[in-house]
Design a protein around this motif. Structure first.
Motif, PDB file in Angstrom:
ATOM      1  N   VAL A 171       0.730  -1.174  -0.175  1.00 40.58           N
ATOM      2  CA  VAL A 171       0.058   0.019   0.213  1.00 40.58           C
ATOM      3  C   VAL A 171       0.780   1.339   0.036  1.00 40.58           C
ATOM      4  N   ALA A 172       0.570   2.219  -1.120  1.00 47.64           N
ATOM      5  CA  ALA A 172       1.399   3.257  -1.102  1.00 47.64           C
ATOM      6  C   ALA A 172       0.414   4.594  -0.662  1.00 47.64           C
ATOM      7  N   VAL A 173       0.683   5.336   0.454  1.00 45.28           N
ATOM      8  CA  VAL A 173      -0.131   6.343   0.638  1.00 45.28           C
ATOM      9  C   VAL A 173       0.620   7.635   0.169  1.00 45.28           C
ATOM     10  N   GLN A 174       0.260   8.347  -0.617  1.00 42.31           N
ATOM     11  CA  GLN A 174       0.793   9.314  -1.108  1.00 42.31           C
ATOM     12  C   GLN A 174       0.366  11.083  -0.912  1.00 42.31           C
ATOM     13  N   ILE A 175       1.090  11.819  -0.681  1.00 41.79           N
ATOM     14  CA  ILE A 175       0.549  12.893  -0.303  1.00 41.79           C
ATOM     15  C   ILE A 175       1.317  14.003  -0.985  1.00 41.79           C
ATOM     16  N   TYR A 176       0.795  15.249  -1.378  1.00 38.67           N
ATOM     17  CA  TYR A 176       1.576  16.339  -2.012  1.00 38.67           C
ATOM     18  C   TYR A 176       1.127  17.470  -1.154  1.00 38.67           C
ATOM     19  N   LEU A 177       2.414  18.177  -0.754  1.00 41.08           N
ATOM     20  CA  LEU A 177       2.213  19.132   0.382  1.00 41.08           C
ATOM     21  C   LEU A 177       2.908  20.514  -0.555  1.00 41.08           C
ATOM     22  N   CYS A 178       2.112  21.276  -0.500  1.00 40.48           N
ATOM     23  CA  CYS A 178       2.166  22.852  -0.991  1.00 40.48           C
ATOM     24  C   CYS A 178       3.083  23.652   0.114  1.00 40.48           C
ATOM     25  N   VAL A 179       4.246  23.766  -0.091  1.00 38.79           N
ATOM     26  CA  VAL A 179       5.295  24.163   1.089  1.00 38.79           C
ATOM     27  C   VAL A 179       5.539  25.544   0.822  1.00 38.79           C
ATOM     28  N   THR A 180       5.852  25.997  -0.343  1.00 38.94           N
ATOM     29  CA  THR A 180       6.158  27.321  -0.706  1.00 38.94           C
ATOM     30  C   THR A 180       5.373  27.832  -1.903  1.00 38.94           C
ATOM     31  N   GLY A 181       5.462  29.084  -2.130  1.00 33.13           N
ATOM     32  CA  GLY A 181       4.745  29.840  -3.341  1.00 33.13           C
ATOM     33  C   GLY A 181       3.295  30.097  -3.036  1.00 33.13           C
ATOM     34  N   SER A 182       2.609  30.316  -3.974  1.00 31.35           N
ATOM     35  CA  SER A 182       0.997  30.751  -3.900  1.00 31.35           C
ATOM     36  C   SER A 182       0.149  29.440  -4.369  1.00 31.35           C
ATOM     37  N   GLY A 183      -0.684  28.964  -3.529  1.00 33.20           N
ATOM     38  CA  GLY A 183      -1.542  28.059  -3.630  1.00 33.20           C
ATOM     39  C   GLY A 183      -2.694  28.457  -4.590  1.00 33.20           C
ATOM     40  N   SER A 184      -3.051  29.679  -4.555  1.00 33.75           N
ATOM     41  CA  SER A 184      -4.147  30.153  -5.353  1.00 33.75           C
ATOM     42  C   SER A 184      -3.572  30.147  -6.812  1.00 33.75           C
ATOM     43  N   LYS A 185      -2.254  30.716  -7.031  1.00 31.37           N
ATOM     44  CA  LYS A 185      -1.839  30.350  -8.585  1.00 31.37           C
ATOM     45  C   LYS A 185      -1.640  29.165  -9.153  1.00 31.37           C
TER      46      LYS A 185
END
Length: 281
Positions: A171-185
């Motif tokens: 089982v692979a549990v995968q996450i993307y984490l927006c660390v820097t930059g603009s989430g709205s862009k």
């Protein structure tokens, strides 16, 4: 839940600083390889970290959009490479400000149910940022891209999404984490893709109406300039806390023998997208 995060041994494969030559297609082939290996007992529980340059990862449902080619051409015109992943979900944006973490576990006797997989990742992220006072919630954020019941958010703004991949008793549990930059862009890019790829056409599948204001990065939410390296250190600290033995590794011989086959499957799945990109030229 604690039982899953707590492992006698954690192997970490850090590919977060590999650079431009490391393609997202290789990442998905790698996670499938790790699922097969960990599931077969040929490797311990493994955490893999990865960062990719301007890539939009589409879900299988996205490939059924009525004007997909126009959406693809828009993404490439904005400098993004579109690819299709093999785990669930819809379009997400990867760039050098987004850290991806995959946790790969063996399916134990009773199996790991879907929610348990999501919960262990949520728990890990809460522990990693426990020094900040803001609570991290897991619930669907309407208006986000790739919405799901385990969107991670602070104050109603999503900064991460979780998916799962199950293969060969792994089982692979995968996450993307927006660390820097603009989430709205990032959200504006996905919104533009759907506007062109769907238009006003009625579709059986409901695609998200993306509202950029509901997405943000951790740097924006915490009001602190975070880097990928900062978050990597937090991850390593938690894996060390949750194991007797944490070590850095690469693919072992068994995994190196499996990788070409799994990578080829991902490449084959992406042929249709590749043709659309080439038609543009």
């Amino acid at each position: 839940m604690e039982g899953l995060l707590r492992q006698h041994e954690w192997r970490i494969i850090d590919q977060s600083a590999v650079g431009l030559h490391f393609q997202a297609l290789q990442s998905f082939g790698t996670d499938d390889t790790l699922c097969a290996s960990v599931g077969a007992g040929k490797a311990p529980a493994t955490a893999r970290t990865w960062v990719h340059h301007n890539t939009v990862v589409l879900g299988i449902q996205d490939t059924r959009l009525p004007f997909l080619q126009e959406g693809i051409q828009f993404l490439t015109s904005q400098g993004y490479q579109p690819i299709v992943r093999n785990s669930g979900g819809l379009a997400v944006v990867l760039d050098e400000g987004v850290l991806n973490i995959s946790l790969i576990f063996p399916e134990v006797e009773k199996g790991i149910d879907i929610n348990r997989g999501y919960d262990v990742m949520w728990q890990l992220i809460q522990q990693m940022f426990a020094d900040f006072s803001q609570p991290i919630e897991a619930r669907e954020i309407v208006g986000s891209y790739c919405p799901g019941s385990y969107d991670l958010s602070i104050g109603g703004k999503k900064f991460a999404g979780i998916s799962q991949r199950r293969l060969k008793r792994g089982v692979a549990v995968q996450i993307y984490l927006c660390v820097t930059g603009s989430g709205s862009k990032r959200a504006e890019l996905v919104s533009g893709f759907y506007e062109l790829a769907k238009k006003e056409m009625e579709t059986k599948f409901v695609y998200p109406e993306v509202i950029p204001a509901v997405m943000a990065s951790l740097s924006e939410l915490f009001g602190v300039e975070m880097t990928i390296s900062d978050v990597m250190l937090r991850l390593l600290k938690q894996l060390k806390t949750n194991s007797d033995y944490l070590y850095a590794g690469q693919l072992n011989e068994f995994e190196l023998s499996l990788f070409p086959g799994y990578y080829q499957r991902v490449v084959d799945r992406n042929e249709k997208i590749a043709e659309m990109v080439n038609l543009k030229g």
